[in-house]
Design a protein around this motif. Structure first.
Motif, PDB file in Angstrom:
ATOM      1  N   SER A   1     -15.494   7.307  -6.344  1.00  0.00           N
ATOM      2  CA  SER A   1     -15.740   6.507  -5.142  1.00  0.00           C
ATOM      3  C   SER A   1     -16.728   7.216  -4.232  1.00  0.00           C
ATOM      4  N   LYS A   2     -17.189   6.483  -3.226  1.00  0.00           N
ATOM      5  CA  LYS A   2     -18.109   7.046  -2.239  1.00  0.00           C
ATOM      6  C   LYS A   2     -17.373   7.185  -0.897  1.00  0.00           C
ATOM      7  N   GLY A   3     -17.916   8.053  -0.050  1.00  0.00           N
ATOM      8  CA  GLY A   3     -17.415   8.167   1.330  1.00  0.00           C
ATOM      9  C   GLY A   3     -15.912   8.367   1.399  1.00  0.00           C
ATOM     10  N   ASP A   4     -15.252   7.522   2.134  1.00  0.00           N
ATOM     11  CA  ASP A   4     -13.796   7.624   2.313  1.00  0.00           C
ATOM     12  C   ASP A   4     -13.023   6.951   1.192  1.00  0.00           C
ATOM     13  N   GLY A   5     -13.746   6.494   0.142  1.00  0.00           N
ATOM     14  CA  GLY A   5     -13.036   5.927  -1.006  1.00  0.00           C
ATOM     15  C   GLY A   5     -13.488   4.534  -1.414  1.00  0.00           C
ATOM     16  N   TRP A   6     -14.696   4.112  -0.984  1.00  0.00           N
ATOM     17  CA  TRP A   6     -15.156   2.773  -1.345  1.00  0.00           C
ATOM     18  C   TRP A   6     -15.923   2.800  -2.664  1.00  0.00           C
ATOM     19  N   TYR A   7     -15.994   1.673  -3.348  1.00  0.00           N
ATOM     20  CA  TYR A   7     -16.608   1.608  -4.683  1.00  0.00           C
ATOM     21  C   TYR A   7     -16.774   0.156  -5.099  1.00  0.00           C
ATOM     22  N   SER A   8     -17.459  -0.039  -6.198  1.00  0.00           N
ATOM     23  CA  SER A   8     -17.572  -1.376  -6.768  1.00  0.00           C
ATOM     24  C   SER A   8     -17.566  -1.273  -8.284  1.00  0.00           C
ATOM     25  N   PHE A   9     -17.260  -2.364  -8.934  1.00  0.00           N
ATOM     26  CA  PHE A   9     -17.319  -2.416 -10.396  1.00  0.00           C
ATOM     27  C   PHE A   9     -17.451  -3.869 -10.827  1.00  0.00           C
ATOM     28  N   ASP A  10     -17.882  -4.078 -12.059  1.00  0.00           N
ATOM     29  CA  ASP A  10     -18.020  -5.432 -12.595  1.00  0.00           C
ATOM     30  C   ASP A  10     -17.005  -5.648 -13.707  1.00  0.00           C
ATOM     31  N   ASP A  11     -16.456  -6.846 -13.770  1.00  0.00           N
ATOM     32  CA  ASP A  11     -15.547  -7.199 -14.871  1.00  0.00           C
ATOM     33  C   ASP A  11     -15.654  -8.697 -15.126  1.00  0.00           C
TER      34      ASP A  11
ATOM     35  N   GLU B   1       4.381   2.007 -14.764  1.00  0.00           N
ATOM     36  CA  GLU B   1       5.197   1.286 -15.757  1.00  0.00           C
ATOM     37  C   GLU B   1       4.604  -0.071 -16.111  1.00  0.00           C
ATOM     38  N   ALA B   2       3.712  -0.583 -15.271  1.00  0.00           N
ATOM     39  CA  ALA B   2       3.042  -1.857 -15.562  1.00  0.00           C
ATOM     40  C   ALA B   2       2.027  -1.688 -16.688  1.00  0.00           C
ATOM     41  N   ARG B   3       1.646  -0.451 -16.972  1.00  0.00           N
ATOM     42  CA  ARG B   3       0.641  -0.137 -18.003  1.00  0.00           C
ATOM     43  C   ARG B   3      -0.640  -0.928 -17.805  1.00  0.00           C
ATOM     44  N   LEU B   4      -1.077  -0.957 -16.583  1.00  0.00           N
ATOM     45  CA  LEU B   4      -2.348  -1.609 -16.250  1.00  0.00           C
ATOM     46  C   LEU B   4      -3.230  -0.610 -15.505  1.00  0.00           C
ATOM     47  N   ASP B   5      -4.544  -0.789 -15.652  1.00  0.00           N
ATOM     48  CA  ASP B   5      -5.445  -0.044 -14.776  1.00  0.00           C
ATOM     49  C   ASP B   5      -5.198  -0.522 -13.363  1.00  0.00           C
ATOM     50  N   VAL B   6      -5.150   0.392 -12.422  1.00  0.00           N
ATOM     51  CA  VAL B   6      -4.919   0.008 -11.035  1.00  0.00           C
ATOM     52  C   VAL B   6      -6.075   0.528 -10.183  1.00  0.00           C
ATOM     53  N   ARG B   7      -6.655  -0.356  -9.400  1.00  0.00           N
ATOM     54  CA  ARG B   7      -7.734   0.022  -8.478  1.00  0.00           C
ATOM     55  C   ARG B   7      -7.163  -0.035  -7.074  1.00  0.00           C
ATOM     56  N   TYR B   8      -7.326   1.074  -6.358  1.00  0.00           N
ATOM     57  CA  TYR B   8      -6.717   1.187  -5.033  1.00  0.00           C
ATOM     58  C   TYR B   8      -7.748   1.179  -3.908  1.00  0.00           C
TER      59      TYR B   8
ATOM     60  N   LYS C   1      -7.331  13.424   2.587  1.00  0.00           N
ATOM     61  CA  LYS C   1      -7.625  14.256   1.416  1.00  0.00           C
ATOM     62  C   LYS C   1      -6.641  13.982   0.282  1.00  0.00           C
ATOM     63  N   ALA C   2      -5.359  13.826   0.650  1.00  0.00           N
ATOM     64  CA  ALA C   2      -4.331  13.578  -0.374  1.00  0.00           C
ATOM     65  C   ALA C   2      -4.645  12.299  -1.137  1.00  0.00           C
ATOM     66  N   TYR C   3      -5.062  11.246  -0.419  1.00  0.00           N
ATOM     67  CA  TYR C   3      -5.418   9.983  -1.067  1.00  0.00           C
ATOM     68  C   TYR C   3      -6.625  10.162  -1.969  1.00  0.00           C
ATOM     69  N   LEU C   4      -7.694  10.770  -1.430  1.00  0.00           N
ATOM     70  CA  LEU C   4      -8.934  10.909  -2.203  1.00  0.00           C
ATOM     71  C   LEU C   4      -8.740  11.791  -3.428  1.00  0.00           C
ATOM     72  N   ASP C   5      -7.914  12.825  -3.297  1.00  0.00           N
ATOM     73  CA  ASP C   5      -7.655  13.701  -4.452  1.00  0.00           C
ATOM     74  C   ASP C   5      -7.043  12.897  -5.599  1.00  0.00           C
ATOM     75  N   ARG C   6      -6.199  11.923  -5.252  1.00  0.00           N
ATOM     76  CA  ARG C   6      -5.508  11.153  -6.282  1.00  0.00           C
ATOM     77  C   ARG C   6      -6.314   9.949  -6.758  1.00  0.00           C
ATOM     78  N   TYR C   7      -6.928   9.233  -5.826  1.00  0.00           N
ATOM     79  CA  TYR C   7      -7.511   7.924  -6.159  1.00  0.00           C
ATOM     80  C   TYR C   7      -9.019   7.852  -5.955  1.00  0.00           C
ATOM     81  N   GLY C   8      -9.593   8.889  -5.428  1.00  0.00           N
ATOM     82  CA  GLY C   8     -10.992   8.797  -5.001  1.00  0.00           C
ATOM     83  C   GLY C   8     -12.039   9.051  -6.072  1.00  0.00           C
ATOM     84  N   LYS C   9     -11.608   9.343  -7.279  1.00  0.00           N
ATOM     85  CA  LYS C   9     -12.567   9.682  -8.337  1.00  0.00           C
ATOM     86  C   LYS C   9     -13.580   8.550  -8.533  1.00  0.00           C
TER      87      LYS C   9
END
Lengths: 313, 116
Positions: free
Chosen positions: A149-159, A118-125, A139-147
């Motif tokens: 990402s590497k390994g158990d769900g780590w990632y980086s991005f620039d903004d 409802e916040a209508r924002l991109d959310v990084r978890y 698995k439940a977490y990665l299925d939802r939020y892991g797209k």
């Protein structure tokens, strides 16, 4: 209101991060290129036509928690998101520093997603330990939020010229007790930071504090110092964590460490209770505990000021 | 007469208590095969070290307001997280020493010693 001043080794003018915290709602960070400025209290920030770049942090929503410390954790998350929606200047995105759910159940993730969207924002978890206790152990977490990402769900991005790194320190925990990043993630981090200029501001976020807040309760990350070593050369490093459901902040050289409040329930200050379990406060005082805070970093004054005011007030 | 009896009774009780205490200090007595309990209170296992006979089923019961899990260090077993008043049981068949932690709060550590 409480104000805490910290001596600071000095923060480069170009890299100053201004931050506003909503206790119990989220943290609004503003990066001003060049001239850091005071954004005042949250009320003023909502009203002000702020320029520059900001993002929000929420943490520890614990959807599914329904014990006396907060019988309606979904309701308080809804209140937090309501506050987010009232900000006139749209934050660029939101980070959630873990413990989205209490028991990693599908309906808990569903409820959290529905409210947060409802916040209508991109959310990084990044996950908390409560988000990976499904049968598939994450698995439940990665299925939802892991797209992506590497390994158990780590990632980086620039903004906006800032390098953001989301780390996972809740997997494969070892006896004796702290958060754990592990060799694979540390190797990835070294590689991820390679070639980044020292002048690039870095924001690192993970669930459990990367530094040791309180060993006896496991509030720290055992190999966190190895990650911090890799970050040492950068002129501005901001480390954002959750897990301990209270604000603790420190500045060390070019590094600012900060933990966010929960939107669900408070936890005791280190060593002030027999255990770190949820802290019961009278119902009418819950939102008082989940108050508002603002944080600003002012170049020149070499100090970091935190101003807390309650949601109830 | 009455006093003497009481005294004797007291003396023998003390001796028995002393013998039991000494025995448990020197060599923890293995409990008879069957059932044993470990309670979880305030993020701690009680007893922290439990000595049992092989074939005993140990049941951990969570009395905290937060979920916990039982993870054996060598990977022998790994429970699902269980919340308030929830429990998990495991039957230890082989003699040995088994260290375990809570998978969510690894500063919580316990030990099961299984005697054959």
């Amino acid at each position: 209101m409480a104000k805490h001043d910290h001596e600071d080794g000095g923060i480069d003018r170009r890299h100053a991060l201004e931050c506003m915290i909503w206790a119990g709602t989220g943290v609004l960070w503003t990066l001003s290129g060049g001239i850091p400025k005071s954004v005042g209290l949250v009320g003023e920030a909502i009203a002000a036509e702020a320029t520059g770049f900001s993002f929000l942090q929420i943490s520890d929503s614990h959807i599914g928690f329904s014990k006396p410390q907060n019988p309606n954790a979904l309701g308080t998350l809804q209140e937090a998101i309501g506050k987010v929606k009232s900000i006139k200047q749209r934050p660029a995105f939101m980070i959630h520093t873990g413990d989205i759910t209490h028991l990693s159940k599908a309906n808990e993730f569903d409820d959290a997603n529905q409210v947060i969207s409802e916040a209508r924002l991109d959310v990084r978890y990044v996950p908390g330990e409560h988000d990976i206790i499904d049968e598939g152990r994450g698995k439940a977490y990665l299925d939802r939020y892991g797209k992506g990402s590497k390994g158990d769900g780590w990632y980086s991005f620039d903004d906006h010229g800032v390098h953001f790194v989301g780390l996972v320190n809740v997997v494969d925990l070892k006896g004796g007790g702290l958060g754990n990043l592990g060799e694979a993630q540390l190797a990835w981090l070294a590689d991820d930071l390679r070639g980044k200029p020292d002048s690039m501001p870095i924001v690192v976020f993970a669930h459990i504090p990367l530094w040791v807040v309180y060993q006896e309760w496991g509030w720290g990350t055992q190999d966190g110092t190895r990650a911090l070593e890799l970050l040492k050369r950068f002129g501005s490093v901001t480390v954002l964590n959750g897990h301990i459901h209270q604000i603790i902040q420190k500045v060390e050289g070019n590094m600012t460490f900060h933990t966010a409040l929960s939107t669900a329930f408070p936890q005791p200050a280190p060593g002030t209770a027999p255990s770190p379990g949820p802290m019961l406060v009278p119902a009418e005082k819950l939102r008082g505990v989940l108050g508002l805070s603002s944080v600003k970093i002012e170049q020149g004054k070499k100090q970091l000021a935190i101003i807390d005011s309650t949601l109830a007030g | 007469m009455t006093i003497n009896l009481t005294r004797r009774g007291f003396a023998s009780l003390s001796l028995a208590t002393f013998a039991l205490a000494t025995a448990s200090l020197l060599a923890p007595r293995a409990k008879a095969a069957g059932k044993a309990d470990v309670k979880i209170d305030n993020f701690a296992f009680a007893p922290e070290t439990l000595t049992i006979a092989s074939g005993t089923t140990v049941t951990w019961t969570n009395r905290d307001d937060i979920p916990h899990s039982i993870v054996e260090s060598s990977g022998l077993f790994h429970s699902q997280a269980f919340d308030t008043n929830g429990s998990y049981s495991y039957t230890f068949e082989k003699a040995g020493t088994y260290d375990y932690i809570c998978g969510l709060h690894p500063h919580m550590m316990g030990k099961i010693i299984v005697k054959s």
